[in-house]
Design an enzyme around this catalytic site. Structure first.
Site, PDB file in Angstrom:
ATOM      1  N   GLY A  47      20.300   7.177  -0.446  1.00  0.00           N
ATOM      2  CA  GLY A  47      20.483   5.846   0.132  1.00  0.00           C
ATOM      3  C   GLY A  47      21.733   5.834   0.976  1.00  0.00           C
ATOM      4  O   GLY A  47      22.648   6.637   0.773  1.00  0.00           O
ATOM      5  N   GLN A  52      28.758   2.242   5.484  1.00  0.00           N
ATOM      6  CA  GLN A  52      29.139   3.643   5.250  1.00  0.00           C
ATOM      7  C   GLN A  52      29.133   4.462   6.540  1.00  0.00           C
ATOM      8  O   GLN A  52      29.645   5.577   6.555  1.00  0.00           O
ATOM      9  CB  GLN A  52      28.191   4.297   4.245  1.00  0.00           C
ATOM     10  CG  GLN A  52      28.307   3.740   2.836  1.00  0.00           C
ATOM     11  CD  GLN A  52      27.369   4.476   1.896  1.00  0.00           C
ATOM     12  OE1 GLN A  52      26.200   4.162   1.802  1.00  0.00           O
ATOM     13  NE2 GLN A  52      27.901   5.484   1.219  1.00  0.00           N
ATOM     14  N   CYS A  94      28.233   8.809  -4.715  1.00  0.00           N
ATOM     15  CA  CYS A  94      28.199   8.053  -3.471  1.00  0.00           C
ATOM     16  C   CYS A  94      28.656   8.951  -2.332  1.00  0.00           C
ATOM     17  O   CYS A  94      29.624   9.701  -2.495  1.00  0.00           O
ATOM     18  CB  CYS A  94      29.126   6.844  -3.598  1.00  0.00           C
ATOM     19  SG  CYS A  94      29.170   5.816  -2.124  1.00  0.00           S
ATOM     20  N   LEU A  95      27.970   8.865  -1.206  1.00  0.00           N
ATOM     21  CA  LEU A  95      28.339   9.695  -0.060  1.00  0.00           C
ATOM     22  C   LEU A  95      29.725   9.332   0.474  1.00  0.00           C
ATOM     23  O   LEU A  95      30.334  10.121   1.195  1.00  0.00           O
ATOM     24  CB  LEU A  95      27.282   9.575   1.053  1.00  0.00           C
ATOM     25  CG  LEU A  95      25.875  10.057   0.674  1.00  0.00           C
ATOM     26  CD1 LEU A  95      24.902   9.849   1.827  1.00  0.00           C
ATOM     27  CD2 LEU A  95      25.891  11.521   0.249  1.00  0.00           C
ATOM     28  N   HIS A 136      22.987  -0.325  -5.830  1.00  0.00           N
ATOM     29  CA  HIS A 136      24.130   0.431  -5.297  1.00  0.00           C
ATOM     30  C   HIS A 136      24.317   0.135  -3.802  1.00  0.00           C
ATOM     31  O   HIS A 136      25.428  -0.127  -3.341  1.00  0.00           O
ATOM     32  CB  HIS A 136      23.883   1.919  -5.545  1.00  0.00           C
ATOM     33  CG  HIS A 136      24.956   2.835  -5.036  1.00  0.00           C
ATOM     34  ND1 HIS A 136      25.713   3.623  -5.865  1.00  0.00           N
ATOM     35  CD2 HIS A 136      25.393   3.093  -3.774  1.00  0.00           C
ATOM     36  CE1 HIS A 136      26.580   4.318  -5.136  1.00  0.00           C
ATOM     37  NE2 HIS A 136      26.399   4.020  -3.865  1.00  0.00           N
ATOM     38  N   GLU A 137      23.214   0.165  -3.050  1.00  0.00           N
ATOM     39  CA  GLU A 137      23.316  -0.060  -1.596  1.00  0.00           C
ATOM     40  C   GLU A 137      23.692  -1.503  -1.275  1.00  0.00           C
ATOM     41  O   GLU A 137      24.475  -1.759  -0.366  1.00  0.00           O
ATOM     42  CB  GLU A 137      22.002   0.308  -0.897  1.00  0.00           C
ATOM     43  CG  GLU A 137      21.597   1.765  -0.987  1.00  0.00           C
ATOM     44  CD  GLU A 137      22.715   2.735  -0.673  1.00  0.00           C
ATOM     45  OE1 GLU A 137      23.608   2.408   0.125  1.00  0.00           O
ATOM     46  OE2 GLU A 137      22.715   3.816  -1.272  1.00  0.00           O
ATOM     47  N   HIS A 140      27.297  -2.101  -1.391  1.00  0.00           N
ATOM     48  CA  HIS A 140      28.041  -1.703  -0.183  1.00  0.00           C
ATOM     49  C   HIS A 140      28.105  -2.843   0.835  1.00  0.00           C
ATOM     50  O   HIS A 140      29.047  -2.924   1.622  1.00  0.00           O
ATOM     51  CB  HIS A 140      27.396  -0.483   0.474  1.00  0.00           C
ATOM     52  CG  HIS A 140      27.749   0.827  -0.162  1.00  0.00           C
ATOM     53  ND1 HIS A 140      29.039   1.278  -0.282  1.00  0.00           N
ATOM     54  CD2 HIS A 140      26.971   1.792  -0.720  1.00  0.00           C
ATOM     55  CE1 HIS A 140      29.048   2.468  -0.875  1.00  0.00           C
ATOM     56  NE2 HIS A 140      27.803   2.799  -1.164  1.00  0.00           N
TER      57      HIS A 140
HETATM   58 ZN    ZN Z   1      27.284   4.591  -2.035  1.00  0.00          ZN
END
Ligand code: ZN
Length: 174
Positions: A47, A52, A94-95, A136-137, A140
């Site tokens: 995701g 991000q 998380c990226l 999670h997304e 953000h």
């Molecule tokens: Zn993340």
């Protein structure tokens, strides 16, 4: 290729702006969605939210082709309209947070309403990894990362140690 904002970058802490539905079909928005999928699969992750990649707008892409995965999904101006009564604990990464994994407890079922990449209304009830990823997304989009959702920081684990001691449990990198 789009660059990924890392923890500490103020853009990850901003509330993302809603997208004008008339702009969804623009070449710019469609191109951004395609590029976000490309970066997500390249990392790899399951995701990615627009903040991000330095765009503070209410857009997230996700998808997981593995077993127990979920379909490719684009969420624009999403909102969660229902949280199930049960909680589930999952490892998350998380990226934007390099090399760390931590356990997060979240509702195991959510229902989300959003617009898709064609601007059509979506109404999804998600469970399992899909539900984790959506929450999670969407975090953000309101300036939150999974670390803020951890109730027990003692589970915070570096990647090498995660692989050594905890890998057998399911993880999400999102
Ligand atoms: Zn993340």
């Amino acid at each position: 290729m789009l660059k990924i904002a890392k923890l500490g970058n103020p853009i990850l802490r901003k509330i993302a702006a809603p997208i004008d539905p008339r702009e969804i079909k623009s070449l710019e928005m469609q191109g951004l969605i395609d590029e976000m999928f490309e970066v997500m699969y390249d990392e790899p992750g399951i995701g990615l939210a627009a903040p991000q990649v330095f765009r503070s707008i209410q857009l997230a892409v996700m998808g997981c082709r593995d077993e127990g995965g979920f379909p490719e999904t684009v969420l624009i101006n999403p909102s969660i309209v229902y949280y199930g009564p049960e909680q589930a604990e999952n490892w998350e990464g998380c990226l934007s947070v390099d090399g760390l994994r931590g356990k997060v407890t979240r509702p195991s079922v959510v229902r989300v309403k959003a617009l898709d990449r064609k601007g059509k209304p979506l109404d999804i009830e998600a469970t399992g990894l899909y539900a984790v990823c959506i929450q999670h997304e969407l975090d953000h989009l309101i300036g939150k990362v999974f670390l803020d959702r951890m109730t027990d920081l003692s589970t915070l684990t570096q990647l090498h140690e995660f692989q050594q001691y905890w890998q057998k449990e399911p993880t999400s990198v999102i």
